[in-house]
Scaffold this motif. Structure first.
Motif, PDB file in Angstrom:
ATOM      1  N   MET A  37       0.863  -1.189   0.000  1.00  0.00           N
ATOM      2  CA  MET A  37       0.000   0.000   0.000  1.00  0.00           C
ATOM      3  C   MET A  37       0.891   1.228   0.000  1.00  0.00           C
ATOM      4  SD  MET A  37      -3.050  -1.212   2.606  1.00  0.00           S
ATOM      5  CE  MET A  37      -1.986  -1.464   4.031  1.00  0.00           C
ATOM      6  N   GLU A  38       0.900   1.912  -1.124  1.00  0.00           N
ATOM      7  CA  GLU A  38       1.821   3.016  -1.332  1.00  0.00           C
ATOM      8  C   GLU A  38       1.675   4.095  -0.250  1.00  0.00           C
ATOM      9  OE1 GLU A  38       4.414   3.349  -3.469  1.00  0.00           O
ATOM     10  OE2 GLU A  38       4.760   5.212  -2.358  1.00  0.00           O
ATOM     11  N   SER A  39       2.795   4.422   0.373  1.00  0.00           N
ATOM     12  CA  SER A  39       2.921   5.594   1.276  1.00  0.00           C
ATOM     13  C   SER A  39       1.880   5.659   2.387  1.00  0.00           C
ATOM     14  CB  SER A  39       2.832   6.910   0.472  1.00  0.00           C
ATOM     15  OG  SER A  39       3.851   6.983  -0.475  1.00  0.00           O
ATOM     16  N   GLY A  80      15.768   3.415  -0.959  1.00  0.00           N
ATOM     17  CA  GLY A  80      15.103   2.589  -1.975  1.00  0.00           C
ATOM     18  C   GLY A  80      13.585   2.492  -1.822  1.00  0.00           C
ATOM     19  N   LYS A  81      13.038   3.166  -0.810  1.00  0.00           N
ATOM     20  CA  LYS A  81      11.592   3.310  -0.631  1.00  0.00           C
ATOM     21  C   LYS A  81      10.795   2.021  -0.904  1.00  0.00           C
ATOM     22  CE  LYS A  81      10.137   6.906   0.376  1.00  0.00           C
ATOM     23  NZ  LYS A  81       9.799   8.141  -0.310  1.00  0.00           N
ATOM     24  N   THR A  82       9.858   2.057  -1.857  1.00  0.00           N
ATOM     25  CA  THR A  82       9.021   0.878  -2.132  1.00  0.00           C
ATOM     26  C   THR A  82       9.870  -0.381  -2.301  1.00  0.00           C
ATOM     27  OG1 THR A  82       7.527   2.288  -3.411  1.00  0.00           O
ATOM     28  CG2 THR A  82       7.228  -0.079  -3.636  1.00  0.00           C
ATOM     29  N   PHE A 134      11.708   0.059 -13.645  1.00  0.00           N
ATOM     30  CA  PHE A 134      11.717   1.006 -12.515  1.00  0.00           C
ATOM     31  C   PHE A 134      12.282   0.314 -11.270  1.00  0.00           C
ATOM     32  CE2 PHE A 134      10.307   3.939  -9.303  1.00  0.00           C
ATOM     33  CZ  PHE A 134      10.236   5.170  -9.938  1.00  0.00           C
ATOM     34  N   TRP A 135      13.149   0.976 -10.556  1.00  0.00           N
ATOM     35  CA  TRP A 135      13.869   0.399  -9.411  1.00  0.00           C
ATOM     36  C   TRP A 135      14.672  -0.844  -9.801  1.00  0.00           C
ATOM     37  CZ3 TRP A 135      15.210   3.453  -5.952  1.00  0.00           C
ATOM     38  CH2 TRP A 135      14.334   4.287  -5.236  1.00  0.00           C
ATOM     39  N   ASN A 136      14.940  -1.025 -11.108  1.00  0.00           N
ATOM     40  CA  ASN A 136      15.729  -2.196 -11.529  1.00  0.00           C
ATOM     41  C   ASN A 136      15.035  -3.508 -11.156  1.00  0.00           C
ATOM     42  OD1 ASN A 136      18.125  -3.083 -12.816  1.00  0.00           O
ATOM     43  ND2 ASN A 136      19.115  -3.504 -10.852  1.00  0.00           N
ATOM     44  N   ARG A 137      13.708  -3.427 -11.046  1.00  0.00           N
ATOM     45  CA  ARG A 137      12.960  -4.611 -10.590  1.00  0.00           C
ATOM     46  C   ARG A 137      13.196  -5.811 -11.496  1.00  0.00           C
ATOM     47  NH1 ARG A 137       8.514  -0.617  -9.079  1.00  0.00           N
ATOM     48  NH2 ARG A 137       8.303  -0.843  -6.828  1.00  0.00           N
ATOM     49  N   ASP A 138      13.282  -5.564 -12.808  1.00  0.00           N
ATOM     50  CA  ASP A 138      13.411  -6.723 -13.718  1.00  0.00           C
ATOM     51  C   ASP A 138      14.706  -7.495 -13.479  1.00  0.00           C
ATOM     52  OD1 ASP A 138      14.729  -4.474 -14.715  1.00  0.00           O
ATOM     53  OD2 ASP A 138      14.439  -5.049 -16.805  1.00  0.00           O
ATOM     54  N   THR A 193       0.577  -1.167  -5.272  1.00  0.00           N
ATOM     55  CA  THR A 193      -0.328  -0.065  -5.619  1.00  0.00           C
ATOM     56  C   THR A 193       0.485   1.218  -5.844  1.00  0.00           C
ATOM     57  OG1 THR A 193      -0.697   0.673  -3.334  1.00  0.00           O
ATOM     58  CG2 THR A 193      -2.135  -1.098  -4.178  1.00  0.00           C
ATOM     59  N   LEU A 194      -0.154   2.236  -6.381  1.00  0.00           N
ATOM     60  CA  LEU A 194       0.571   3.441  -6.809  1.00  0.00           C
ATOM     61  C   LEU A 194      -0.147   4.759  -6.539  1.00  0.00           C
ATOM     62  CD1 LEU A 194       2.113   3.023 -10.378  1.00  0.00           C
ATOM     63  CD2 LEU A 194       3.287   3.703  -8.289  1.00  0.00           C
ATOM     64  N   SER A 195      -1.492   4.741  -6.489  1.00  0.00           N
ATOM     65  CA  SER A 195      -2.220   6.018  -6.530  1.00  0.00           C
ATOM     66  C   SER A 195      -1.923   6.921  -5.335  1.00  0.00           C
ATOM     67  CB  SER A 195      -3.730   5.769  -6.616  1.00  0.00           C
ATOM     68  OG  SER A 195      -4.027   5.070  -7.801  1.00  0.00           O
ATOM     69  N   ASN A 196      -1.618   6.301  -4.193  1.00  0.00           N
ATOM     70  CA  ASN A 196      -1.364   7.115  -3.000  1.00  0.00           C
ATOM     71  C   ASN A 196       0.119   7.512  -2.917  1.00  0.00           C
ATOM     72  OD1 ASN A 196      -2.323   8.293  -0.508  1.00  0.00           O
ATOM     73  ND2 ASN A 196      -1.277   6.646   0.601  1.00  0.00           N
ATOM     74  N   HIS A 197       0.645   7.971  -4.038  1.00  0.00           N
ATOM     75  CA  HIS A 197       2.057   8.366  -4.100  1.00  0.00           C
ATOM     76  C   HIS A 197       2.163   9.887  -4.136  1.00  0.00           C
ATOM     77  CE1 HIS A 197       6.200   8.774  -5.482  1.00  0.00           C
ATOM     78  NE2 HIS A 197       6.387   7.478  -5.292  1.00  0.00           N
ATOM     79  N   PHE A 198       3.130  10.418  -3.433  1.00  0.00           N
ATOM     80  CA  PHE A 198       3.443  11.847  -3.509  1.00  0.00           C
ATOM     81  C   PHE A 198       3.478  12.295  -4.971  1.00  0.00           C
ATOM     82  CE2 PHE A 198       6.387  15.396  -3.810  1.00  0.00           C
ATOM     83  CZ  PHE A 198       5.991  16.204  -2.765  1.00  0.00           C
ATOM     84  N   GLY A 255       1.738  -1.076   4.581  1.00  0.00           N
ATOM     85  CA  GLY A 255       2.155   0.256   4.127  1.00  0.00           C
ATOM     86  C   GLY A 255       3.647   0.191   3.851  1.00  0.00           C
ATOM     87  N   ASP A 256       4.086   0.621   2.669  1.00  0.00           N
ATOM     88  CA  ASP A 256       5.503   0.413   2.333  1.00  0.00           C
ATOM     89  C   ASP A 256       6.441   1.346   3.092  1.00  0.00           C
ATOM     90  OD1 ASP A 256       4.785   2.675   0.775  1.00  0.00           O
ATOM     91  OD2 ASP A 256       5.783   1.954  -1.043  1.00  0.00           O
ATOM     92  N   HIS A 257       5.997   2.592   3.315  1.00  0.00           N
ATOM     93  CA  HIS A 257       6.829   3.583   4.017  1.00  0.00           C
ATOM     94  C   HIS A 257       5.979   4.804   4.322  1.00  0.00           C
ATOM     95  CE1 HIS A 257       6.916   5.557   0.127  1.00  0.00           C
ATOM     96  NE2 HIS A 257       7.368   4.424  -0.417  1.00  0.00           N
TER      97      HIS A 257
HETATM   98  C1  GP9 Z   1       7.135   2.967  -8.572  1.00  0.00           C
HETATM   99  C2  GP9 Z   1       6.582   2.769  -7.206  1.00  0.00           C
HETATM  100  C3  GP9 Z   1       6.829   3.962  -6.319  1.00  0.00           C
HETATM  101  O1  GP9 Z   1       7.108   1.835  -9.396  1.00  0.00           O
HETATM  102  O2  GP9 Z   1       6.985   1.580  -6.646  1.00  0.00           O
HETATM  103  O3  GP9 Z   1       8.072   3.945  -5.795  1.00  0.00           O
HETATM  104  P1  GP9 Z   1       8.571   4.831  -4.561  1.00  0.00           P
HETATM  105  O4  GP9 Z   1       8.862   6.207  -5.110  1.00  0.00           O
HETATM  106  O5  GP9 Z   1       7.504   4.890  -3.526  1.00  0.00           O
HETATM  107  O6  GP9 Z   1       9.783   4.127  -4.081  1.00  0.00           O
END
Ligand code: GP9
Ligand code: MN
Length: 420
Positions: A37-39, A80-82, A134-138, A193-198, A255-257
């Motif tokens: 759950m983003e942020s 590295g957040k999420t 994104f974030w080198n996930r692959d 999830t993504l929508s609740n992102h800064f 909640g991720d962070h």
């Molecule tokens: C982007 C998403 C957000 O794919 O995971 O990343 P964040 O900025 O919260 O680390």
């Protein structure tokens, strides 16, 4: 070197806590869905605006009879957040003091939960409405043993469905159902999830909740995106029920962070009704953790813990022994769970004392006390972070064999082929 590995094993073995025997294996063979759950900060789950809960679905989930809800659970991410949160969930290792471990150490050897479960007959996947690089996930996902990656290429990314970093939560979770239903069972998946992102942007059509009324628009809009995410999660739970997956799937929502940085303390002060001191800011690093286990009696748990503790908790519910794995966390449902929560910046939270910015505070009143009160916790935290960093920087799991565990063969994982 191998001497380091011996020290590390001594430390993690001496901190191992045995599972609750009544809960061990209670979810054996079930699917697992993680929802990042983003942020999402924990205070939001019980927060009201104009007399209405901002997140009524999650608020009610606290009292669901099959759900464990942890209200003293903290994020432990670094830069590295999420992705740092994902790293802890998978490995029970800490992320790095600088930079993102996903970008810096993606080709290390890991003994991650997806690969552990793959060894137990699980299909493993991640679903996310942003692009896979994104974030080198692959790259990192392969090292974790994540077999399939449904990224933005698998979603209908038309303008109406997209905002900020990618797919909006409602259409994303809706479209995810067909991919979940198509996976061989048992499966372990993660949905990010993504929508609740800064900076908490929504299209007009997606707004059906008031903004808060502080002097800071970022804080104000956070209430609207959190409400949108709550509706998306409710829709998702209803879809899981309709599909039949609900009854044989463990759902872990975390909640991720944090969502609101210290740049917005003035607005947060108006929400909290008190000054956001360093101590109060540390308290705000709580994020919600819900674990829904079909057929198991849950409850509200006040146990102190953090993201690094989730792997042993979930593996034990699935009936998988974790003694032989290197884990820096411990089972949150174990009666012996150690309630010391190191933050990546060196702060440490415990039920009685918190070390914040090198000062020791009594918890929960926040009065300054002598540092001796915090020294057990800070010593433990320093050792845990240092030893975890040795594992990651030295790629030490290369030298660590676990009986019955087959390491990842990265060449067998290909996110460019059709994942369905
Ligand atoms: C982007 C998403 C957000 O794919 O995971 O990343 P964040 O900025 O919260 O680390
Ligand atoms: Mn995030």
């Amino acid at each position: 070197d191998s001497n380091d590995l011996t020290d590390i094993e001594n430390f993690t073995k001496s901190n191992y806590t045995a599972p609750d025997q009544d809960l061990f294996g209670k979810a054996k063979g079930m699917n697992v869905i993680y929802v990042s759950m983003e942020s999402l900060e924990n205070f939001m789950v019980d927060e009201k605006l104009d007399g209405k809960y901002v997140m009524p679905f999650l608020h009610n989930l606290e009292k669901d009879q099959n759900t464990f809800y942890f209200d003293n659970f903290f994020h432990q991410v670094g830069q590295g957040k999420t992705s740092d949160a994902e790293f802890m969930m998978a490995n029970s290792l800490f992320p790095l003091p600088q930079g993102a471990v996903f970008t810096q150490k993606a080709s290390n050897t890991y003994q991650a939960q997806p690969q552990i479960l793959a060894n137990n007959g699980y299909t493993t996947a991640t679903l996310h409405g942003n692009y896979k690089t994104f974030w080198n996930r692959d790259e990192m996902y392969k090292s974790l043993g994540i077999q399939k990656f449904f990224d933005a290429n698998y979603y209908d990314m038309k303008d109406k469905n997209v905002i900020n970093y990618g797919m909006k939560d409602k259409p994303m979770l809706k479209e995810s159902m067909k991919y979940l239903e198509g996976l061989p069972q048992p499966f372990e998946t993660k949905i990010i999830t993504l929508s609740n992102h800064f900076p908490f942007e929504l299209d007009k059509d997606d707004i059906d909740f008031p903004a808060a009324d502080t002097s800071d628009t970022v804080v104000n809009k956070y209430f609207q995106t959190a409400h949108y995410m709550d509706e998306a999660l409710e829709q998702f739970f209803n879809d899981l029920k309709k599909s039949g997956l609900y009854d044989n799937t463990v759902v872990v929502l975390y909640g991720d962070h944090y969502g609101i940085s210290t740049n917005h303390n003035a607005g947060m002060q108006q929400i909290m009704g008190k000054k956001i001191t360093a101590y109060e800011n540390a308290q705000l690093q709580r994020v919600p953790l819900f674990i829904h286990v079909p057929g198991v009696k849950g409850g509200i748990k006040h146990t102190y813990g953090g993201e690094v503790d989730v792997r042993p908790t979930v593996l034990h519910l699935l009936g998988i022994d974790t003694k032989d794995y290197i884990s820096f966390g411990s089972d949150l449902l174990s009666p012996e769970h150690r309630e010391i929560v190191p933050f990546r910046n060196g702060d440490v939270m415990t039920p009685k004392f918190d070390s914040v910015g090198g000062k020791c505070y009594s918890n929960p009143d926040g009065t300054l006390v002598s540092k001796d009160n915090c020294s057990d916790a800070t010593d433990f935290a320093k050792q845990a972070l240092d030893l975890s960093d040795k594992v990651v920087y030295g790629d030490l799991l290369r030298f660590h064999d676990v009986k019955g565990f087959t390491p990842v063969d990265r060449s067998k994982i290909d996110y460019n082929s059709d994942q369905t």
